[in-house]
Design an enzyme around this catalytic site. Sequence first.
Site, short mmCIF file in Angstrom:
data_model
loop_
_atom_site.label_atom_id
_atom_site.label_comp_id
_atom_site.label_asym_id
_atom_site.label_seq_id
_atom_site.Cartn_x
_atom_site.Cartn_y
_atom_site.Cartn_z
N GLU A 138 77.52 20.80 -8.70
CA GLU A 138 77.59 21.52 -7.42
C GLU A 138 77.51 20.51 -6.29
O GLU A 138 76.54 19.74 -6.19
CB GLU A 138 76.46 22.55 -7.30
CG GLU A 138 76.59 23.46 -6.08
CD GLU A 138 75.61 24.62 -6.13
OE1 GLU A 138 75.46 25.20 -7.23
OE2 GLU A 138 74.99 24.93 -5.11
N GLU A 171 70.69 25.08 -11.04
CA GLU A 171 69.58 24.60 -10.20
C GLU A 171 68.23 25.04 -10.78
O GLU A 171 67.40 25.63 -10.09
CB GLU A 171 69.74 25.12 -8.76
CG GLU A 171 70.99 24.57 -8.08
CD GLU A 171 71.14 25.09 -6.66
OE1 GLU A 171 70.33 25.94 -6.25
OE2 GLU A 171 72.06 24.64 -5.97
#
Length: 1002
Positions: free
Chosen positions: A548, A470
């Site tokens: 994810e 991320e």
Amino acid sequence: MKTFSRRDVLKTSLLAPAVAATAHALGTIDPAVHAAASEVSGPLSAPASLASATPGAGRERRLLDFGWSFHFGNADDPAKDFGYGSASAGNFQKTGSFMPAGSTSFVDEDWLRIDLPHDWTVELPFKNDPDLQSKGFYPLGRKYPENSVGWYRRVFELPAEDAGKRITIEFDGAYRETTVVFNGFYIGRHTGGYDSFGFDVSDFANPGQPNVLLVRVDATGSDGWFYEGAGIYRHVWLVKTHPVHIKQWGTLVRSEIRNSSAKLSILSEVENHGNASSNVRVISTIVDPSGSPVAKDVSASAAIGARDQHDFSQNIAVSRPALWSLEERNLYKLLTEVQVDGKAVDRYETPFGIRSVKFDAEQGFLLNGAPVKLKGTCNHQDHAGIGVALPDAVQYYRVRKLQEMGCNSLRTSHNPPTPELLDACDQLGMLVMDETRMMSSNPEGLSQFADLVRRDRNHPSVFTWSLGNEEPTATNAKGANIVTAMQQTATRHDGSRPTTIDGMINGEAAGSGTGGLAVCDVIGYHYADPAAEAFHKAHPEKFVLGTETVSAVCTRGIYITDKSRGFVSSYDPYTTSGRASAEGWWSFCNTRPWLGGGYVWTGFDYRGEPSPNGWPNISSQYGILDMCGFPKDSFFYYQSWWTQKPVLHLFPHWNWPGYEGKKVAVWAYSNLDKVELFLNEKSLGAKDVKKDGHVSWIVEYAPGTIEARGWKDARQVMTARRDTTGSAARLVLTPDRDSLSADGEDVAMFAVEVQDASGRTVPITDNLVRFKVTGPAKLIGTGNGDPTDQTSDKDAARKAFSGYCMALVQTAKTPGNITVEATSPGLTSATATVSSKQIELRPQVAVWQRPIPKGAGITGLWIAVSAPGAGMAPSFLGSPRIFTLTQDGGKLTGTVEGPGGWFGGDDAPAPVVDGVVQGDSVAFKSGINVFEGKIKGEQLELQRTVNLPWSMPVPKKPDPNGPVIGPAPDGSDPSFDISDFASVGSSMSVVLKRSERFNPSR
């Protein structure tokens, strides 16, 4: 097919008996090979190609987990941190005297005796501090200096024959900043809580004597935003090699499958730590999964200069290779022998697998040329009862639990994993996205990533390198620069696997998938299924993977969201997107062949990030399994659609007092054709099961039984039921295995189920269960999956949660039956017995025991309890600490240990001479010291005088007629204050106490 055991794979010492047994079938080496060492190179023809590498090379790799001492330090106060960082310790003033605790004469009686792996955080009390929420409310970090530094100490002997060898200490991981001291010498520091590291301590070793390894671990810093633990929480190894040897992680086997054969490209990195050039060659032997040699190659010789390195490249062909796959975990071994002038000096073993991995823009991920949808989970590394200090057996347990629901891949979120997790994945058949912690091209970040790649590049389970998590920077120009450097690092040290990064994509928008994402081989995304599909339509040539997905929260066994209690309902919000729904994501993913698959957040619950609630919640609720490994209802959704096993799972439970007549949603997860629901024997209708979906009914609650009947091919094949149970009446105790290894490492999970008198699980009970272990084992932790339970993980008692709790029990090194008893007030107790069987222990460093003489009088071990005093004199004269005494009638012999000051003697025991015992009087000499005094029970009250080899100057009396302002009348040095040595020659008090238990390591 023969597979290698955990112990086989973990051993890298080729001298170990188990490895010798594997290699015995190779026979003896062809004498012609030695006779023509400089002439013969390349592949050898039979029978020479099947000849054994020369036995007897001197590599050892020994486990250094047992027999440590531990003590808290302090991040702010040197006085509470053994003087670290003060003017007198933990500094670089004099080489060899970095820390007093690095001496064998240091007294660590009040240190805790522990074995590794060790996580001290999990034993801390919880604290309601909002700053600690993401870490699980454990008081650790800059605000809590008293909890944030730990000292580890280990004493061990090195045989005299180790002189001349290279001695290395290897750490699989420690959290977070590690300072290593060896025999009083500062060795180095390592920063980073997850990457493996090591230090060469050869120049500081004491062959033939005890050696002291001292480690300071500082956990005030932080790598992540989740529970990370603290301490030496992974294995430590002692490695001994010849000066010419394979470098750490210095072999690489790359395979290229060509029809019915495989071409192996082999790299062997050899370094010469000697003081002269050496003529070196490498012999590489391939051993197949059955233990038979199948190919061998001898390299040309090369001269390696002193303190230099040479890389040997070889190519070997293997006919009809047995491929590694999820179903057939075929593991080969590369046996690498290093020879100097024809003599074997090092042997190194590398397990590997032959397989191919690639991504295809239309078919997704391909393993051995066939499409495989990645049914993945992200996982942090902590577990109930033990924090991040997972014994190897727990790694295998966790992988097996994930496999039960059909998971075929895991992402090591968000850091390099312990090597033993990868061993488990290699052997059990689980693909791994191997992730580094720091997305950076700075020296530290690239070094950590390079070490990760080098360490893990031969694991067949590892199919891709993940460069970060991320990371907003990954999508811009800076990210492109960073990722390019990391990509080059992966190519340089491996070159056989794609890279990816968990980034953000924005469908067809300009700039989507650019920056660092464009540099990676595979576009990774999180929680953006619609955007991913739009991106694919705009860029159909790109490889895409959900790195994810499904950040869904639920509490095991809970069906009503109750914020006041910190609980979240277990019903899947299936009408939403894959951002929060298992069904929403998988029904999307499974219908798009171009999508390689995805990774659910998370497989297991974990400490910290207690979303969506704060205090008193101390753990997350994202997992498909709770922290113990008990499955939540969503587990059976995935099992229905990720496996071929027939599944019929019915929920919720049917204990709802006070809800009579109210409507309850009843769900079934199943992969059958049709499911019919009954309430108290009355049919509520049958429903077809939609692919990747579920079936449900709205039922007015009435006590009794709900039953689901599953149909396949027009036949009823399964039933599942939920009963309104009676009150708790008994406990049932079930171990995950019935046979363990008596190695001091193996672990069994003992699950407790609370049942009513009819043997049905009681779903809403919270009975306190106490565990007792008898036999050669110990309780190392407990858990129950309750995200709000703040009971210590080390407590022997734990409340049941939604009917279950668990104990983790670890074996000793002695065999025998291990019995665990679970008791609870008012309930019938339960016992379970497993056997712990004697096995050959993997090579390990013996626990050092200080000899304690036994006998009459004052024979024994005595420890100085009086402080040496302040000023220059103690540091100048030394401070004796440990007295090993033997009384024979009136004669006294033995040794005295302690810092010798400027007169030497550190860690070298000085003999006791002229020792006499008369009644309660005692007198003896040792070094420059003379001791005289009285025996008073378990104490010796002595006076110490010092005999210096010169006379101390006597200050002259001032001349009454001398000048008031001017030089000293006697010409003395004003920088030397004789008053500091006023006590030299006079008596100094020394009080000794008898010690029966003192041992630096145990």
